[in-house]
Design an enzyme around this catalytic site. Structure first.
Site, PDB file in Angstrom:
ATOM      1  N   LEU A  67       3.656  -4.973  37.801  1.00 41.21           N
ATOM      2  CA  LEU A  67       2.477  -4.722  38.485  1.00 41.21           C
ATOM      3  C   LEU A  67       1.891  -6.111  38.811  1.00 41.21           C
ATOM      4  CD1 LEU A  67       2.547  -1.964  37.283  1.00 41.21           C
ATOM      5  CD2 LEU A  67       0.206  -1.826  37.021  1.00 41.21           C
ATOM      6  N   GLU A  76      -4.500  -9.380  34.036  1.00 42.69           N
ATOM      7  CA  GLU A  76      -3.754 -10.682  34.101  1.00 42.69           C
ATOM      8  C   GLU A  76      -4.550 -12.140  34.001  1.00 42.69           C
ATOM      9  OE1 GLU A  76      -0.873 -10.750  33.820  1.00 42.69           O
ATOM     10  OE2 GLU A  76      -0.320  -8.539  34.274  1.00 42.69           O
ATOM     11  N   HIS A 115      -1.846 -10.067  24.520  1.00 38.19           N
ATOM     12  CA  HIS A 115      -1.831  -8.709  24.449  1.00 38.19           C
ATOM     13  C   HIS A 115      -2.528  -8.181  23.178  1.00 38.19           C
ATOM     14  CE1 HIS A 115       1.391  -8.522  27.611  1.00 38.19           C
ATOM     15  NE2 HIS A 115       0.353  -8.295  28.029  1.00 38.19           N
ATOM     16  N   THR A 174     -10.745  -7.552  17.184  1.00 38.12           N
ATOM     17  CA  THR A 174      -9.911  -6.656  17.639  1.00 38.12           C
ATOM     18  C   THR A 174      -9.024  -5.940  16.479  1.00 38.12           C
ATOM     19  OG1 THR A 174      -8.205  -7.974  18.268  1.00 38.12           O
ATOM     20  CG2 THR A 174      -9.992  -7.591  19.937  1.00 38.12           C
TER      21      THR A 174
END
Length: 316
Positions: A186, A227, A236, A251
């Protein structure tokens, strides 16, 4: 939530090769089933070609961690001018200005908590969901006809010697290449620390913006949001390793990438069995499944724009 404790060796392991991908239901016949961002693959290739890149990225990481610890973060407005380089062989690849502007609009919503699904963030994460406060403005659109059916991930689209378009003022403008990448990819981004001659983000023309050629389930502009997060030094969310670290303290630790739109709550089997933040832009879910950054990610991005930061030339 996790603490960030990394040795130099462990930090370098973060740059291992990894593909980005996402699952969905009821896909168009020509759609890909899983999100595939090649940012980690491209980084691995760049590090192999340039051994000094790892050292530069280590220096950027040390600066970032220090800036966050001392609250030395950018104070004021950061507005990113975006140059969109369109490489097309077919009419459909020559995407419209309307489609391009729809992507800019998505970025401004996603990075400023203006996306309608921001209110869908579960209460567990409501205390850390962030308004990043970075805005984007379309600076220029450059178009070039080509005979290429696909460009791959070797940065050929960024080089005139290969028929691509060289970046415009990459130290003060974000260059976005829109073309057919191929291989089910992508998009991909260059992390801070790389060469200015290839700096920027590449997005496949089928997954840009919210109209025109934008293809479900990647038709909400979140590929570029993801991105550009890499371009602004985000990893990530699973740290490209099982129960890995994304260098962000607020996180949760993820087992691995998540695909499609996972039902909430989705539990990790990592230490503490935390609920995974599957709706974070830096996971691999479908566009409709990702809709937040965290405050820790915000601080990590902001550190780039302070004096001495890797992208300080973008600060106003």
């Amino acid at each position: 939530m996790k603490k960030i404790l990394l040795t130099a060796t462990a930090f370098l392991m973060l740059f291992s090769c990894q593909n980005d991908q996402t699952e969905s239901t009821t896909l168009p016949a020509n759609a890909i089933a899983r999100r595939s961002c090649a940012s980690q693959d491209v980084l691995a290739a760049q590090m192999k070609a340039d051994p000094t890149l790892a050292l530069r990225m280590n220096e950027i990481e040390a600066f970032t961690q220090k800036a966050m610890l001392t609250n030395r973060l950018v104070n004021g407005k950061v507005q990113i001018p975006v140059v969109v380089n369109v490489l097309y062989r077919t009419t459909s690849e020559n995407i419209s200005l309307t489609q391009i502007q729809s992507q800019i609009d998505v970025l401004n919503k996603d990075y400023n908590a203006g996306n309608s699904d921001f209110n869908s963030v579960p209460s567990l994460f409501s205390g850390v969901k962030a308004n990043v406060g970075i805005s984007f403005v379309l600076d220029q659109v450059i178009r070039k006809s080509t005979t290429y059916t696909s460009w791959g991930t070797s940065d050929a689209m960024k080089k005139t010697t290969y028929g691509g378009i060289a970046p415009t003022s990459p130290t003060t403008k974000l260059n976005l290449w829109v073309c057919t990448i191929g291989g089910g990819i992508l998009g991909y981004a260059q992390f801070p620390g790389g060469s200015s001659s290839t700096d920027g983000v590449a997005i496949d023309s089928k997954y840009i913006g919210t109209t025109g050629t934008a293809t479900y389930p990647y038709n909400l502009g979140r590929t570029a949001t993801h991105e550009i997060g890499h371009w602004m030094n985000l990893r990530h969310i699973w740290g490209d390793a099982n129960c890995g670290s994304d260098l962000v303290s607020d996180t949760p630790t993820h087992n691995d990438a998540n695909y499609g739109v996972p039902a909430y709550p989705h539990y990790s089997t990592c230490s503490g069995t935390p609920v995974e933040m599957t709706m974070n832009y830096m996971d691999y879910t479908d566009d409709r499944g990702m809709y937040m950054f965290s405050n820790g990610q915000k601080s990590r991005m902001a550190a780039l724009f302070v004096s001495g930061g890797s992208r300080a030339s973008f600060g106003i």
